[in-house]
Design a protein around this motif. Structure first.
Motif, PDB file in Angstrom:
ATOM      1  N   UNK A  44       0.832  -1.198   0.000  1.00 46.36           N
ATOM      2  CA  UNK A  44       0.000   0.000   0.000  1.00 46.36           C
ATOM      3  C   UNK A  44       0.867   1.248   0.000  1.00 46.36           C
ATOM      4  N   UNK A  45       0.501   2.181  -0.861  1.00 44.49           N
ATOM      5  CA  UNK A  45       1.165   3.479  -0.899  1.00 44.49           C
ATOM      6  C   UNK A  45       0.574   4.337   0.210  1.00 44.49           C
ATOM      7  N   UNK A  46       1.010   5.587   0.329  1.00 43.68           N
ATOM      8  CA  UNK A  46       0.438   6.455   1.363  1.00 43.68           C
ATOM      9  C   UNK A  46      -1.063   6.616   1.119  1.00 43.68           C
ATOM     10  N   UNK A  47      -1.796   6.968   2.166  1.00 42.73           N
ATOM     11  CA  UNK A  47      -3.263   7.017   2.114  1.00 42.73           C
ATOM     12  C   UNK A  47      -3.784   8.025   1.101  1.00 42.73           C
ATOM     13  N   UNK A  48      -4.840   7.627   0.408  1.00 42.05           N
ATOM     14  CA  UNK A  48      -5.601   8.559  -0.412  1.00 42.05           C
ATOM     15  C   UNK A  48      -6.691   9.144   0.479  1.00 42.05           C
TER      16      UNK A  48
END
Length: 146
Positions: A79-83
């Motif tokens: 997972x990338x940083x939160x959207x």
């Protein structure tokens, strides 16, 4: 009964039993990658920023830059940083240097989740021809579960 009627009834039964919807048309949606860095020394590490461009009914654009990072030791999406609380972007690079991206959109009010995927062959900065730091990755597949 006509063959076409039997076939249509059979297909309707199969469609109603399958909760997975799949879209194959791109509709102009893509991942905009920037600040891409991928290098291999002792390990192969990667990082980049990404935005989701385009919009359909179930595909809201991501208007902020999301940071992603990982290593080629990752064997599945990270997972990338939160959207935000309903949307996330995930990424990884396969052993054959395929950058894989996934945009997940949860829509609890509709009881649905949509996943949008894209992939692109990338080169490391330590290989013969380094990868450009900015590029587009077209969405190649979309799935939804209702």
């Amino acid at each position: 009964m006509r063959t076409s009627t039997i076939l249509a009834a059979g297909l309707a039964t199969i469609a109603s039993a399958a909760p997975v919807l799949e879209e194959r048309q791109n509709n102009g949606n893509y991942f905009q990658v920037s600040n891409f860095v991928f290098g291999c020394t002792v390990t192969c590490d990667w990082s980049f920023d990404v935005q989701v461009v385009g919009k359909t009914e179930n595909h809201p654009a991501v208007n902020k830059v999301i940071s992603c990072s990982g290593t080629k030791e990752d064997t599945d999406f990270v997972e990338c940083s939160d959207v935000d609380e309903r949307r996330s972007i995930l990424a990884y690079i396969t052993p054959k240097n395929q950058l894989r991206l996934q945009y997940e959109v949860n829509q609890p009010a509709k009881g649905a989740r949509y996943n949008y995927y894209g992939h692109k062959k990338v080169n490391s900065q330590t290989s013969g021809e380094p990868q450009a730091s900015e590029f587009k990755v077209l969405e190649t597949r979309a799935t939804g579960v209702a």
